[in-house]
Design a protein around this motif. Sequence first.
Motif, PDB file in Angstrom:
ATOM      1  N   ARG A 193       6.576  86.526  42.051  1.00 51.30           N
ATOM      2  CA  ARG A 193       6.431  87.079  40.635  1.00 51.30           C
ATOM      3  C   ARG A 193       5.173  86.286  39.853  1.00 51.30           C
ATOM      4  O   ARG A 193       4.333  86.997  39.254  1.00 51.30           O
ATOM      5  CB  ARG A 193       7.503  87.421  39.828  1.00 51.30           C
ATOM      6  N   HIS A 194       5.348  85.114  39.578  1.00 54.79           N
ATOM      7  CA  HIS A 194       4.942  84.584  38.872  1.00 54.79           C
ATOM      8  C   HIS A 194       3.507  83.552  39.209  1.00 54.79           C
ATOM      9  O   HIS A 194       2.818  83.281  38.324  1.00 54.79           O
ATOM     10  CB  HIS A 194       5.648  83.469  37.887  1.00 54.79           C
ATOM     11  N   ALA A 195       3.588  83.156  40.534  1.00 55.38           N
ATOM     12  CA  ALA A 195       2.560  82.657  41.283  1.00 55.38           C
ATOM     13  C   ALA A 195       1.885  83.678  42.202  1.00 55.38           C
ATOM     14  O   ALA A 195       0.682  83.729  41.860  1.00 55.38           O
ATOM     15  CB  ALA A 195       3.207  81.384  41.934  1.00 55.38           C
ATOM     16  N   GLU A 196       2.343  83.883  43.288  1.00 54.75           N
ATOM     17  CA  GLU A 196       1.360  84.457  44.417  1.00 54.75           C
ATOM     18  C   GLU A 196       0.908  85.912  43.554  1.00 54.75           C
ATOM     19  O   GLU A 196      -0.135  86.155  43.855  1.00 54.75           O
ATOM     20  CB  GLU A 196       2.431  84.874  45.402  1.00 54.75           C
ATOM     21  N   ALA A 197       1.643  86.633  42.816  1.00 51.22           N
ATOM     22  CA  ALA A 197       1.154  88.047  42.256  1.00 51.22           C
ATOM     23  C   ALA A 197      -0.071  87.529  41.323  1.00 51.22           C
ATOM     24  O   ALA A 197      -0.809  88.621  40.966  1.00 51.22           O
ATOM     25  CB  ALA A 197       2.159  88.797  41.389  1.00 51.22           C
ATOM     26  N   ALA A 198      -0.088  86.384  40.629  1.00 52.42           N
ATOM     27  CA  ALA A 198      -1.037  86.108  39.775  1.00 52.42           C
ATOM     28  C   ALA A 198      -2.271  85.309  40.503  1.00 52.42           C
ATOM     29  O   ALA A 198      -3.165  84.823  39.706  1.00 52.42           O
ATOM     30  CB  ALA A 198      -0.689  85.341  38.669  1.00 52.42           C
ATOM     31  N   GLY A 199      -2.168  85.085  41.833  1.00 56.60           N
ATOM     32  CA  GLY A 199      -3.292  84.365  42.307  1.00 56.60           C
ATOM     33  C   GLY A 199      -3.059  82.892  42.187  1.00 56.60           C
ATOM     34  O   GLY A 199      -4.146  82.047  42.214  1.00 56.60           O
ATOM     35  N   ILE A 200      -1.868  82.369  41.805  1.00 58.06           N
ATOM     36  CA  ILE A 200      -1.652  80.968  41.716  1.00 58.06           C
ATOM     37  C   ILE A 200      -0.870  80.244  42.876  1.00 58.06           C
ATOM     38  O   ILE A 200       0.198  81.015  43.098  1.00 58.06           O
ATOM     39  CB  ILE A 200      -0.740  80.557  40.264  1.00 58.06           C
ATOM     40  N   ALA A 201      -1.207  79.080  43.119  1.00 61.52           N
ATOM     41  CA  ALA A 201      -0.436  78.460  44.262  1.00 61.52           C
ATOM     42  C   ALA A 201       0.959  78.258  43.837  1.00 61.52           C
ATOM     43  O   ALA A 201       1.213  77.671  42.547  1.00 61.52           O
ATOM     44  CB  ALA A 201      -1.351  77.131  44.587  1.00 61.52           C
ATOM     45  N   GLY A 202       1.892  78.457  44.730  1.00 60.69           N
ATOM     46  CA  GLY A 202       3.328  77.825  44.204  1.00 60.69           C
ATOM     47  C   GLY A 202       4.193  77.920  45.321  1.00 60.69           C
ATOM     48  O   GLY A 202       3.817  78.499  46.503  1.00 60.69           O
ATOM     49  N   ILE A 203       5.297  77.059  45.156  1.00 62.36           N
ATOM     50  CA  ILE A 203       6.032  76.787  46.323  1.00 62.36           C
ATOM     51  C   ILE A 203       7.612  76.636  45.456  1.00 62.36           C
ATOM     52  O   ILE A 203       7.527  76.398  44.375  1.00 62.36           O
ATOM     53  CB  ILE A 203       5.928  75.365  47.308  1.00 62.36           C
ATOM     54  N   ALA A 204       8.525  76.925  46.333  1.00 61.02           N
ATOM     55  CA  ALA A 204       9.882  76.670  45.981  1.00 61.02           C
ATOM     56  C   ALA A 204      10.624  75.144  46.704  1.00 61.02           C
ATOM     57  O   ALA A 204      10.276  75.013  48.084  1.00 61.02           O
ATOM     58  CB  ALA A 204      11.015  77.608  46.258  1.00 61.02           C
ATOM     59  N   ILE A 205      11.094  74.283  45.957  1.00 55.81           N
ATOM     60  CA  ILE A 205      11.533  73.041  46.450  1.00 55.81           C
ATOM     61  C   ILE A 205      13.082  73.314  46.538  1.00 55.81           C
ATOM     62  O   ILE A 205      13.886  73.503  45.421  1.00 55.81           O
ATOM     63  CB  ILE A 205      11.115  72.043  45.779  1.00 55.81           C
ATOM     64  N   GLU A 206      13.685  72.976  47.667  1.00 63.40           N
ATOM     65  CA  GLU A 206      15.130  72.849  47.778  1.00 63.40           C
ATOM     66  C   GLU A 206      15.562  71.393  48.033  1.00 63.40           C
ATOM     67  O   GLU A 206      15.211  71.070  49.221  1.00 63.40           O
ATOM     68  CB  GLU A 206      15.768  73.865  48.971  1.00 63.40           C
ATOM     69  N   VAL A 207      16.413  70.833  47.376  1.00 66.69           N
ATOM     70  CA  VAL A 207      16.894  69.563  47.528  1.00 66.69           C
ATOM     71  C   VAL A 207      18.590  69.705  47.846  1.00 66.69           C
ATOM     72  O   VAL A 207      19.061  70.378  47.061  1.00 66.69           O
ATOM     73  CB  VAL A 207      16.503  68.589  46.316  1.00 66.69           C
ATOM     74  N   ARG A 208      18.886  68.888  48.748  1.00 68.97           N
ATOM     75  CA  ARG A 208      20.408  68.814  49.351  1.00 68.97           C
ATOM     76  C   ARG A 208      21.199  68.480  47.941  1.00 68.97           C
ATOM     77  O   ARG A 208      20.813  67.141  47.772  1.00 68.97           O
ATOM     78  CB  ARG A 208      20.485  68.417  50.467  1.00 68.97           C
ATOM     79  N   ASN A 209      22.249  69.202  47.573  1.00 71.89           N
ATOM     80  CA  ASN A 209      22.934  68.726  46.265  1.00 71.89           C
ATOM     81  C   ASN A 209      23.404  67.453  46.524  1.00 71.89           C
ATOM     82  O   ASN A 209      23.958  66.863  45.221  1.00 71.89           O
ATOM     83  CB  ASN A 209      23.497  69.945  45.764  1.00 71.89           C
ATOM     84  N   ASP A 210      23.961  67.015  47.601  1.00 71.57           N
ATOM     85  CA  ASP A 210      24.610  65.560  47.767  1.00 71.57           C
ATOM     86  C   ASP A 210      23.658  64.447  47.394  1.00 71.57           C
ATOM     87  O   ASP A 210      24.159  63.468  47.053  1.00 71.57           O
ATOM     88  CB  ASP A 210      25.485  65.381  48.945  1.00 71.57           C
ATOM     89  N   GLN A 211      22.361  64.721  47.256  1.00 71.02           N
ATOM     90  CA  GLN A 211      21.410  63.819  47.043  1.00 71.02           C
ATOM     91  C   GLN A 211      21.211  63.591  45.620  1.00 71.02           C
ATOM     92  O   GLN A 211      20.632  62.836  45.010  1.00 71.02           O
ATOM     93  CB  GLN A 211      20.098  64.057  47.392  1.00 71.02           C
ATOM     94  N   LEU A 212      21.892  64.558  44.814  1.00 73.63           N
ATOM     95  CA  LEU A 212      21.556  64.660  43.348  1.00 73.63           C
ATOM     96  C   LEU A 212      22.850  64.514  42.458  1.00 73.63           C
ATOM     97  O   LEU A 212      22.817  64.757  41.149  1.00 73.63           O
ATOM     98  CB  LEU A 212      20.679  66.056  43.032  1.00 73.63           C
ATOM     99  N   LEU A 213      23.745  63.779  42.988  1.00 74.42           N
ATOM    100  CA  LEU A 213      25.021  63.588  42.411  1.00 74.42           C
ATOM    101  C   LEU A 213      25.122  62.268  41.262  1.00 74.42           C
ATOM    102  O   LEU A 213      25.891  62.358  40.655  1.00 74.42           O
ATOM    103  CB  LEU A 213      26.306  63.602  43.407  1.00 74.42           C
ATOM    104  N   THR A 214      23.991  61.409  41.421  1.00 71.31           N
ATOM    105  CA  THR A 214      23.871  60.421  40.622  1.00 71.31           C
ATOM    106  C   THR A 214      22.618  60.117  40.037  1.00 71.31           C
ATOM    107  O   THR A 214      21.703  60.695  40.406  1.00 71.31           O
ATOM    108  CB  THR A 214      24.214  58.943  41.451  1.00 71.31           C
ATOM    109  N   PRO A 215      22.478  59.562  38.810  1.00 76.34           N
ATOM    110  CA  PRO A 215      21.404  59.074  38.168  1.00 76.34           C
ATOM    111  C   PRO A 215      20.271  58.779  38.855  1.00 76.34           C
ATOM    112  O   PRO A 215      18.985  58.862  39.090  1.00 76.34           O
ATOM    113  CB  PRO A 215      21.649  58.224  36.900  1.00 76.34           C
ATOM    114  N   ALA A 216      20.845  57.634  39.900  1.00 79.32           N
ATOM    115  CA  ALA A 216      19.929  57.071  40.918  1.00 79.32           C
ATOM    116  C   ALA A 216      19.021  57.878  41.726  1.00 79.32           C
ATOM    117  O   ALA A 216      18.096  58.013  42.098  1.00 79.32           O
ATOM    118  CB  ALA A 216      20.505  55.984  41.629  1.00 79.32           C
ATOM    119  N   GLY A 217      20.040  58.724  42.396  1.00 79.31           N
ATOM    120  CA  GLY A 217      19.649  60.093  43.200  1.00 79.31           C
ATOM    121  C   GLY A 217      18.591  60.925  42.655  1.00 79.31           C
ATOM    122  O   GLY A 217      17.499  61.258  43.319  1.00 79.31           O
TER     123      GLY A 217
END
Length: 244
Positions: A193-217
Amino acid sequence: MSEAAERIDGAAGGALLLCDHASNHVPVDVDLGIDPALLNLHIAYDIGAGALTRTLAASTGWPAVLGTVSRLVIDLHREPDRLGLIPMASDGHDVPGNRDANAAQRIARFHRPYHCAVASAVRLYRPDLIVAIHSFTPRLETAPVDRPWTIGVLYNRDRWTGEAALAALTAQGLSPGDNQPYSGRDLNTTINRHAEAAGIAGIAIEVRNDQLLTPAGIDAWASHLSEMIATLRNRVASRGHLTT
């Protein structure tokens, strides 16, 4: 901003960060009929994605828009007419309070204002690149198959940007999933809706959530993503108008 969106303004140009599922907040006047403990599970929000987006925005100066309502109330990353917009169940957990929900009211209160906030940020910052930040579970409760990727790149028609992002992450020694753990060709609502439809480059990034459980991660993945996004934004800017 609306109760469905928060904007973090930034001084740096070129990129705009989005996080549809940053929050597990349920407004006090919305009764989902569930055990409150379920709000701590991934079914309620993308665990770690909001913190990762905030860290990225703070460290790079890129602006960001974050959703501020749980996807159990309404999924901001689905089209208004898509099944599951207001979930009756999620990963094996019933959400009985949604059975009689007024979809039009929730769309007007949450979904439309969130996407208006994103559109406003796009107009204000005129980014060369839009990156949506998500996280995913190591496995689903209803389909307990391990998802081996620590990070995935999702894209739809904009294959050039998706492949450039994959190459930039691979150059860091990572092994990103190509349209994994699910395909951006099937679910890529916000970028469509907000990137491709407007001719703007865009991607979605998915990070596995067990990598994001600590400030260091979170700091480690913010470092990976800031390098990747900067590289990708420079390539996109030198390429010019998006063609798919």
